[in-house]
Scaffold this motif. Structure first.
Motif, mmCIF file in Angstrom:
data_model
loop_
_atom_site.group_PDB
_atom_site.id
_atom_site.type_symbol
_atom_site.label_atom_id
_atom_site.label_comp_id
_atom_site.label_asym_id
_atom_site.label_seq_id
_atom_site.Cartn_x
_atom_site.Cartn_y
_atom_site.Cartn_z
ATOM 1 N N SER A 206 0.816 -1.222 0.000
ATOM 2 C CA SER A 206 0.000 0.000 0.000
ATOM 3 C C SER A 206 0.850 1.273 0.000
ATOM 4 O O SER A 206 0.316 2.381 -0.001
ATOM 5 N N TYR A 207 2.182 1.113 0.008
ATOM 6 C CA TYR A 207 3.084 2.273 0.012
ATOM 7 C C TYR A 207 3.814 2.387 -1.321
ATOM 8 O O TYR A 207 4.037 1.384 -2.010
ATOM 9 N N LYS A 208 4.195 3.606 -1.640
ATOM 10 C CA LYS A 208 4.959 3.863 -2.871
ATOM 11 C C LYS A 208 6.424 4.071 -2.496
ATOM 12 O O LYS A 208 6.741 4.929 -1.659
ATOM 13 N N PHE A 209 7.305 3.317 -3.099
ATOM 14 C CA PHE A 209 8.736 3.420 -2.834
ATOM 15 C C PHE A 209 9.416 4.078 -4.038
ATOM 16 O O PHE A 209 9.196 3.668 -5.182
ATOM 17 N N ILE A 210 10.237 5.087 -3.761
ATOM 18 C CA ILE A 210 10.978 5.777 -4.819
ATOM 19 C C ILE A 210 12.449 5.864 -4.413
ATOM 20 O O ILE A 210 12.769 6.184 -3.266
ATOM 21 N N ILE A 211 13.331 5.569 -5.354
ATOM 22 C CA ILE A 211 14.782 5.677 -5.112
ATOM 23 C C ILE A 211 15.229 7.103 -5.386
ATOM 24 O O ILE A 211 14.963 7.659 -6.460
ATOM 25 N N ALA A 212 15.901 7.699 -4.408
ATOM 26 C CA ALA A 212 16.518 9.013 -4.608
ATOM 27 C C ALA A 212 17.870 8.775 -5.273
ATOM 28 O O ALA A 212 18.843 8.374 -4.627
ATOM 29 N N GLY A 213 17.935 8.989 -6.582
ATOM 30 C CA GLY A 213 19.142 8.707 -7.346
ATOM 31 C C GLY A 213 20.266 9.691 -7.056
ATOM 32 O O GLY A 213 20.041 10.903 -7.025
ATOM 33 N N ALA A 214 21.468 9.176 -6.829
ATOM 34 C CA ALA A 214 22.635 10.042 -6.602
ATOM 35 C C ALA A 214 23.035 10.698 -7.920
ATOM 36 O O ALA A 214 22.995 10.046 -8.979
ATOM 37 N N PRO A 215 23.432 11.975 -7.890
ATOM 38 C CA PRO A 215 23.719 12.690 -9.140
ATOM 39 C C PRO A 215 24.852 12.091 -9.969
ATOM 40 O O PRO A 215 24.861 12.230 -11.192
ATOM 41 N N SER A 216 25.794 11.407 -9.314
ATOM 42 C CA SER A 216 26.949 10.879 -10.052
ATOM 43 C C SER A 216 26.731 9.463 -10.582
ATOM 44 O O SER A 216 27.616 8.888 -11.217
ATOM 45 N N ILE A 217 25.547 8.892 -10.331
ATOM 46 C CA ILE A 217 25.260 7.508 -10.735
ATOM 47 C C ILE A 217 24.239 7.499 -11.872
ATOM 48 O O ILE A 217 23.209 8.175 -11.797
ATOM 49 N N THR A 218 24.514 6.741 -12.920
ATOM 50 C CA THR A 218 23.639 6.736 -14.093
ATOM 51 C C THR A 218 22.360 5.933 -13.821
ATOM 52 O O THR A 218 22.369 4.985 -13.029
#
Length: 361
Positions: A206-218
């Motif tokens: 029931s939850y939404k998971f989002i990855i906070a992408g690091a700026p130096s990682i493609t």
């Protein structure tokens, strides 16, 4: 004036960029050359080498990359001599920067250190080198001033620069269904932490998971780890995500403090190379791994470290964090205490002012 800054990580790039901005406000004609990243470049600094090419994490990994590290040291020294700065400002990144500090002292080049090496955590003997080689040390954690005074070294406590970039905000995320995954800023960390975080997320439909992408990682690197899991990645949107999040899974580091300042309940995760971890256990003298717990001097946030970082443990702790209102509000109250201890806004400006005053004396 000419400034040469050296930062080896994403957090150093952030704090270095804010310091450049504040120095330029006071000395508009100043020039800046640096080892850093995109944020420092955006403030007009000429970037010699990007931090993503410098980040080696753990004792074993450092040993495996010694040739590259020594090559970088030689390149840095040569570049400083050619640029002829009025001062070199070292930002955190102690394995590299303490060697540069010693070389600067031997070559009569002025040296400021912003964001102290964590000598209070391990190898306290390094204080002797800092006292000898660093002209002025600017510390950002409240307990560091008394620590260095114990060693008869006067330092400037300037407050934590994150307070300048994170807005004051009461929790507006109580009805949110968003959980942010922050698996680190290095490929090595992400490869270890992210699969465990994703596996735990499957227990919370029931939850939404989002990855906070690091700026130096493609994005491609993240995709290689995510596989068929329907999980979203957002690059360069960490703060926007934290504004809306109900909880976060965070790899140990500056991100644990950022999350706390947004008043987002969190679980701190860390798992490294086993040999590196065993060596660290022998050397490190601190009670906690996260800055949040260290500053508060109590276990305000749960730390899942090494063998304790399992899908089962992450799932159990996250369930508590999402559903136990008493636990959530206690953690948020601790985060507000943390903000008070960190010295208030204006750290970057205070640091710039002090540095310029020292240079003009």
């Amino acid at each position: 004036m000419k400034f040469y800054l050296i930062a080896g990580e994403a957090s150093g790039d952030l704090h270095g960029s804010n310091l450049i901005r504040e120095i330029r406000k006071r000395e508009p004609s100043s020039g800046f050359r640096c080892w850093g990243g995109d944020l420092m470049a955006a403030q007009g600094a000429e970037v010699v080498k990007h931090y993503k090419d410098l980040a080696f994490m753990g004792f074993v990994e450092v040993l495996m990359n010694l040739r590259t590290i020594f090559k970088n040291l030689d390149q840095c020294k040569k570049d400083i001599l050619e640029y002829k700065p009025d001062v070199v400002i070292l930002i955190d990144y102690p394995g590299f920067n303490l060697r540069i500090a010693e070389w600067l002292h031997a070559n009569n080049i002025r040296c400021f250190y912003y964001i102290s090496p964590q000598v209070w955590a391990w190898k306290e003997s390094r204080v002797k080198g800092i006292k000898k080689h660093v002209d002025h040390l600017f510390v950002i954690l409240p307990f560091e001033k008394s620590f260095f005074e114990k060693h008869e070294y006067k330092v400037d406590f300037v407050g934590h620069p994150l307070l300048d970039v994170i807005p004051d905000k009461s929790p507006g995320h109580e009805n949110s269904k968003l959980v942010v995954l922050m698996p680190g800023s290095r490929k090595q960390e992400i490869s270890t932490m992210l699969p465990l975080m994703i596996a735990a997320s499957e227990h919370f439909k029931s939850y939404k998971f989002i990855i906070a992408g690091a700026p130096s990682i493609t994005p491609e690197f993240y995709s290689s780890l995510i596989g068929d899991h329907p999980i979203e990645i957002r690059h360069g949107k960490t703060y926007e995500l934290l504004k809306e999040a109900r909880a976060a899974l965070v790899t140990s580091g500056t991100a644990t403090l950022e999350t706390a300042l947004f008043e987002v309940p969190e679980i701190v995760c860390y798992k490294g190379n086993r040999l590196s971890y065993m060596i660290a256990r022998k050397l490190v003298t601190i009670k906690y791994i996260s800055l949040v717990n260290l500053i508060l001097d109590k276990p305000a946030v749960k730390e899942l470290i090494q063998d304790e970082l399992t899908v089962k443990n992450i799932t159990e702790e996250l369930k508590l964090l999402l559903e136990n209102e008493e636990k959530r509000m206690k953690m948020i109250a601790d985060f507000r205490e943390l903000k008070t201890l960190l010295g208030g806004k204006g750290a970057s400006g205070r640091t710039a002012e002090l540095m310029l005053n020292y240079l003009k004396k």
